[in-house]
Design an enzyme around this catalytic site. Structure first.
Site, mmCIF file in Angstrom:
data_model
loop_
_atom_site.group_PDB
_atom_site.id
_atom_site.type_symbol
_atom_site.label_atom_id
_atom_site.label_comp_id
_atom_site.label_asym_id
_atom_site.label_seq_id
_atom_site.Cartn_x
_atom_site.Cartn_y
_atom_site.Cartn_z
ATOM 1 N N ASP A 93 0.829 -1.207 0.000
ATOM 2 C CA ASP A 93 0.000 0.000 0.000
ATOM 3 C C ASP A 93 0.861 1.255 0.000
ATOM 4 O O ASP A 93 0.442 2.307 -0.489
ATOM 5 C CB ASP A 93 -0.919 -0.020 1.219
ATOM 6 N N ASP A 123 2.428 1.570 -4.061
ATOM 7 C CA ASP A 123 1.670 1.907 -5.273
ATOM 8 C C ASP A 123 1.562 3.409 -5.497
ATOM 9 O O ASP A 123 1.652 3.884 -6.634
ATOM 10 C CB ASP A 123 0.286 1.259 -5.246
ATOM 11 N N GLY A 124 1.383 4.176 -4.419
ATOM 12 C CA GLY A 124 1.298 5.628 -4.560
ATOM 13 C C GLY A 124 2.601 6.235 -5.049
ATOM 14 O O GLY A 124 2.604 7.129 -5.911
ATOM 15 N N ASP A 136 -7.226 1.537 -4.448
ATOM 16 C CA ASP A 136 -6.395 1.503 -3.252
ATOM 17 C C ASP A 136 -7.249 1.605 -1.984
ATOM 18 O O ASP A 136 -7.079 0.829 -1.033
ATOM 19 C CB ASP A 136 -5.381 2.649 -3.299
ATOM 20 N N ASP A 170 -7.978 -1.388 0.849
ATOM 21 C CA ASP A 170 -7.686 -1.161 2.274
ATOM 22 C C ASP A 170 -8.889 -1.493 3.137
ATOM 23 O O ASP A 170 -8.789 -2.217 4.143
ATOM 24 C CB ASP A 170 -7.285 0.299 2.504
#
Length: 262
Positions: free
Chosen positions: A81, A84-85, A102, A106
């Protein structure tokens, strides 16, 4: 609401209405006809998102009978997590689909773990159900309030709206710490039912004689979990106020239009 504030909100609404909105049918056609070189579904950060979903599914498969495989898959899924950003920004592949993917991943991953914890700790089932409801409600309302106010991302919160949310979303270290600590607490609760061997802290205090390592991890991470859910409450309240403010602005604008017609 004062006349000045109503007028300001109305002007902001009129500016926002000037932005072109893509028709749903046009959007579907564009997504269907996209080329391989510009396929949003195949953006690297979105491929990472799909990997997270697969790993989360594996963790759910092993959750009831293989804690090592479950924990490994779950932790890797959560750690991705944070990747990816960064990949999206580095490759210029940020997308609305990726942001929603995303967030949904989550929410669903954590909720599935909390559902399992509800069965493992039936006396606390109501607590876990409340946490699931709060998590979904706060993020859904926050995302929706961001969309209708024209924000490009739910993470673009100004300090004028909320200093707490601004610091939470705009400081990557704080965001990672709070999210990781929250997940670490839930994973610790899961492992507490499997790990029974004390870590030998009884030499320091008889109160620590039976303490296992998941219990040791759960103690400090519990405070992070409490903080994370306080932020969820703030997010829910601020999003509610934004939605109500938009309602008031729309009503004021409608009255202005009606007054001009008369």
């Amino acid at each position: 609401m004062t006349k000045n504030s109503s007028a300001n909100l109305s002007r902001k609404m009129r500016r926002r209405h000037s932005i072109d909105v893509v028709d749903a049918k046009v959007a579907v056609d564009l997504a269907t006809a996209q080329t391989y070189s510009e396929n949003v579904f195949l953006f690297v950060p979105n491929l990472i998102g799909y990997t997270r979903i697969i790993l989360a599914g594996l963790s759910l498969h092993f959750m009831s009978y293989h804690p090592k495989y479950c924990t490994l898959a779950y932790v890797i899924s959560c750690l991705l997590d944070a990747v990816d950003g960064q990949a999206a920004r580095a490759l210029g592949q940020t997308s609305k689909f990726g942001a929603v993917l995303d967030m949904v991943t989550d929410r669903c991953t954590t909720s599935c773990l909390l559902c399992h914890l509800s069965s493992v700790y039936p006396n606390f089932a109501m607590v876990f159900q409340f946490l699931i409801a709060l998590d979904f409600a706060s993020h859904y309302m926050h995302m929706y309030s961001s969309l209708i106010t024209g924000s490009r991302s739910h993470k673009l919160v100004t300090s004028e709206v909320s200093r707490i949310l601004w610091y939470y979303y705009n400081d990557s270290r704080t965001l990672f710490f709070m999210c990781a600590g929250n997940e670490l607490f839930f994973v610790s609760l899961y492992l507490m039912k499997w790990v029974r061997t004390p870590i030998g802290l009884g030499v320091y205090s008889p109160w620590l004689a039976d303490l296992t390592w998941p219990e040791l991890v759960a103690i400090p991470s519990a405070f992070v979990c409490v903080g994370k859910n306080i932020i969820n409450l703030v997010q829910l309240w601020k999003a509610s106020k934004i939605l109500v403010g938009v309602d008031l602005a729309e009503r004021a604008h409608a009255r202005e239009v009606q007054a001009k017609k008369e």
